[in-house]
Design an enzyme around this catalytic site. Structure first.
Site, mmCIF file in Angstrom:
data_model
loop_
_atom_site.group_PDB
_atom_site.id
_atom_site.type_symbol
_atom_site.label_atom_id
_atom_site.label_comp_id
_atom_site.label_asym_id
_atom_site.label_seq_id
_atom_site.Cartn_x
_atom_site.Cartn_y
_atom_site.Cartn_z
ATOM 1 N N ASN A 4 -21.632 -18.507 6.905
ATOM 2 C CA ASN A 4 -22.354 -18.027 8.085
ATOM 3 C C ASN A 4 -22.516 -16.511 7.938
ATOM 4 O O ASN A 4 -21.555 -15.765 8.093
ATOM 5 C CB ASN A 4 -21.532 -18.383 9.333
ATOM 6 C CG ASN A 4 -22.123 -17.805 10.608
ATOM 7 O OD1 ASN A 4 -23.229 -17.277 10.602
ATOM 8 N ND2 ASN A 4 -21.366 -17.912 11.695
ATOM 9 N N LYS A 6 -24.234 -14.555 9.795
ATOM 10 C CA LYS A 6 -24.396 -13.866 11.082
ATOM 11 C C LYS A 6 -25.557 -12.861 11.016
ATOM 12 O O LYS A 6 -26.550 -13.121 10.338
ATOM 13 C CB LYS A 6 -23.074 -13.219 11.492
ATOM 14 C CG LYS A 6 -21.932 -14.240 11.470
ATOM 15 C CD LYS A 6 -20.669 -13.772 12.113
ATOM 16 C CE LYS A 6 -19.619 -14.885 12.011
ATOM 17 N NZ LYS A 6 -18.367 -14.574 12.671
ATOM 18 N N HIS A 90 -21.438 -22.180 18.184
ATOM 19 C CA HIS A 90 -20.577 -21.122 17.646
ATOM 20 C C HIS A 90 -20.036 -20.274 18.802
ATOM 21 O O HIS A 90 -20.751 -20.005 19.772
ATOM 22 C CB HIS A 90 -21.365 -20.248 16.660
ATOM 23 C CG HIS A 90 -20.466 -19.333 15.883
ATOM 24 N ND1 HIS A 90 -19.985 -18.160 16.413
ATOM 25 C CD2 HIS A 90 -19.919 -19.452 14.653
ATOM 26 C CE1 HIS A 90 -19.181 -17.588 15.520
ATOM 27 N NE2 HIS A 90 -19.125 -18.348 14.447
ATOM 28 N N GLU A 92 -19.628 -17.230 19.167
ATOM 29 C CA GLU A 92 -20.399 -16.031 19.513
ATOM 30 C C GLU A 92 -21.601 -16.395 20.389
ATOM 31 O O GLU A 92 -21.991 -15.632 21.272
ATOM 32 C CB GLU A 92 -20.815 -15.294 18.225
ATOM 33 C CG GLU A 92 -19.616 -14.583 17.604
ATOM 34 C CD GLU A 92 -19.638 -14.484 16.090
ATOM 35 O OE1 GLU A 92 -20.705 -14.594 15.476
ATOM 36 O OE2 GLU A 92 -18.537 -14.297 15.517
ATOM 37 N N GLU A 161 -13.026 -23.725 15.013
ATOM 38 C CA GLU A 161 -12.900 -22.282 14.828
ATOM 39 C C GLU A 161 -12.182 -21.680 16.031
ATOM 40 O O GLU A 161 -12.823 -21.357 17.040
ATOM 41 C CB GLU A 161 -14.280 -21.646 14.699
ATOM 42 C CG GLU A 161 -15.070 -22.149 13.509
ATOM 43 C CD GLU A 161 -16.134 -21.150 13.090
ATOM 44 O OE1 GLU A 161 -16.072 -20.692 11.942
ATOM 45 O OE2 GLU A 161 -16.997 -20.799 13.904
ATOM 46 N N GLY A 167 -13.105 -13.533 12.553
ATOM 47 C CA GLY A 167 -13.363 -12.127 12.252
ATOM 48 C C GLY A 167 -12.179 -11.213 12.524
ATOM 49 O O GLY A 167 -12.323 -9.992 12.551
ATOM 50 N N SER A 206 -11.424 -16.494 9.603
ATOM 51 C CA SER A 206 -10.720 -15.660 8.632
ATOM 52 C C SER A 206 -10.334 -16.387 7.338
ATOM 53 O O SER A 206 -9.316 -16.078 6.720
ATOM 54 C CB SER A 206 -9.491 -15.009 9.276
ATOM 55 O OG SER A 206 -9.908 -14.144 10.329
HETATM 56 P P1 PGA Z 1 -14.915 -15.197 9.840
HETATM 57 O O1 PGA Z 1 -16.042 -15.943 10.717
HETATM 58 O O2 PGA Z 1 -14.753 -16.015 8.572
HETATM 59 O O3 PGA Z 1 -15.461 -13.842 9.586
HETATM 60 O O4 PGA Z 1 -13.670 -15.212 10.641
HETATM 61 C C1 PGA Z 1 -16.110 -17.337 10.799
HETATM 62 C C2 PGA Z 1 -17.246 -17.780 11.685
HETATM 63 O O5 PGA Z 1 -17.497 -17.113 12.707
HETATM 64 O O6 PGA Z 1 -17.934 -18.781 11.424
#
Ligand code: PGA
Length: 242
Positions: A4, A6, A90, A92, A161, A167, A206
Site C-alpha cells: 500500500n 498510500k 483502511h 486511514e 491491521e 506506521g 509495521s
Molecule cells: P505500515 O502501514 O506498514 O506503514 O504500518 C500498513 C498499512 O497501513 O496498510
C-alpha cells in the site's frame, strides 16, 4: 504480499519502484502473489509493468457507476486502468475521511459486485483494545461484508491491521496476531460457513523485512499488507520472498 503506497511517489517513481521490484524478485515462488496499490495517478504507469503473479489495485473508489461526484472515481474506472483489486475499510479512510460502517458495507458490496478483489481492512484502536473490545470491534467491522458471496475466496480477503501498529514501528506481538486472526477466522466461518477456511487473512501494521518471516508463519496468517516498508523495492522484495 500487498504493498500500500498510500499518498507517495510520482508516476515515474512508482514505475521505477515496480520495475525494480519485478526484476529483482525474478521468478515468483508458486505460493506467492503480489499486489501493488499505488496512487490513482500512478496506475497507468504501473499497469504497463504487470506480469504473471502481480496484481494492481486501487486504494479507494466511490460506490456509484458514474455521475456528479466531483473528485471521485468508480470501480469500472479502476478496472479500465488494469486494477483487479481494491482496498476497502483502511483505518486511514475510516478515521481521516470518516468512512463509517454503512458506507463501507456499500463499498464492499459494490466492489465485489464489480469483480474487484476486495482487501477488506479491519482493526481495533489502542483504546478499544485496552477496554477489552477486540472481539466486538472485529465482529462488527467484518459484518459490513455482504452475507452472500459466491466463491468467497476469489472475491475478497481480510486484512487485520491494528490501528496502533500502522506506521508506528510497533508491530503486534505474536500472540496478539494469533488471537485476532483466530477470531477473524471464526467470525468468517460463522457468517459464511466452512468455505471461509479458504478466505485469506493478511496481517498489516509495521511489517518489515526483519519481522515478516515470523508473522507469515503464524496460524491463520496468509499474507501481509505493507505500507512504509513497501516503498523501497529492495525492502519489499525481501518481504515478497520471505
Ligand atoms: P505500515 O502501514 O506498514 O506503514 O504500518 C500498513 C498499512 O497501513 O496498510
Amino acid at each position: 504480499m500487498a504493498a500500500n503506497w498510500k499518498m507517495h511517489k510520482s508516476s515515474q517513481e512508482a514505475k521505477n519502484t515496480f520495475k525494480e521490484l519485478v526484476e529483482s524478485v525474478g521468478a515468483l515462488p508458486s505460493d506467492r502473489e503480489v499486489a501493488i496499490f499505488p496512487t490513482f495517478t500512478s496506475l497507468a504507469a504501473c499497469q504497463e509493468l504487470l506480469t504473471e503473479g502481480y496484481f494492481l489495485g486501487g486504494q479507494n473508489f466511490y460506490p456509484a457507476d458514474k455521475g456528479a461526484y466531483t473528485g471521485e472515481i468508480s470501480a469500472s474506472m479502476l478496472k479500465d486502468l488494469g486494477c483487479t483489486m481494491v482496498l476497502v475499510g483502511h483505518s486511514e479512510r475510516r478515521s481521516i475521511f470518516d468512512e463509517d460502517h454503512e458506507f463501507l458495507a456499500k463499498k464492499a458490496a459494490v466492489a465485489i459486485e464489480n469483480g474487484l478483489f476486495t482487501v477488506f481492512c479491519v482493526g481495533e484502536s489502542l483504546e478499544e483494545r485496552q477496554k477489552g473490545k477486540l472481539a466486538q470491534v472485529l465482529k462488527k467491522q467484518l459484518s459490513a461484508l455482504p452475507e452472500k458471496i459466491a466463491g468467497l475466496a476469489d472475491k475478497f480477503c481480510v486484512a487485520y491491521e491494528p490501528v496502533w501498529a500502522i506506521g508506528t514501528g510497533e508491530v503486534a506481538g505474536k500472540n496478539e496476531i494469533i488471537e485476532a486472526h483466530g477470531m477473524l477466522r471464526a467470525f468468517l466461518k460463522e457468517i459464511y460457513g466452512p468455505s471461509a477456511e479458504k478466505v485469506r487473512i493478511l496481517y498489516g501494521g509495521s511489517v518489515n523485512p526483519d519481522n515478516v518471516q515470523e508473522i507469515i508463519n503464524l496460524d491463520n496468517v496468509n499474507g501481509v499488507l505493507v505500507g512504509g516498508a513497501s516503498l523501497n523495492a529492495d525492502s519489499f522484495k525481501k518481504i515478497v520472498l520471505a
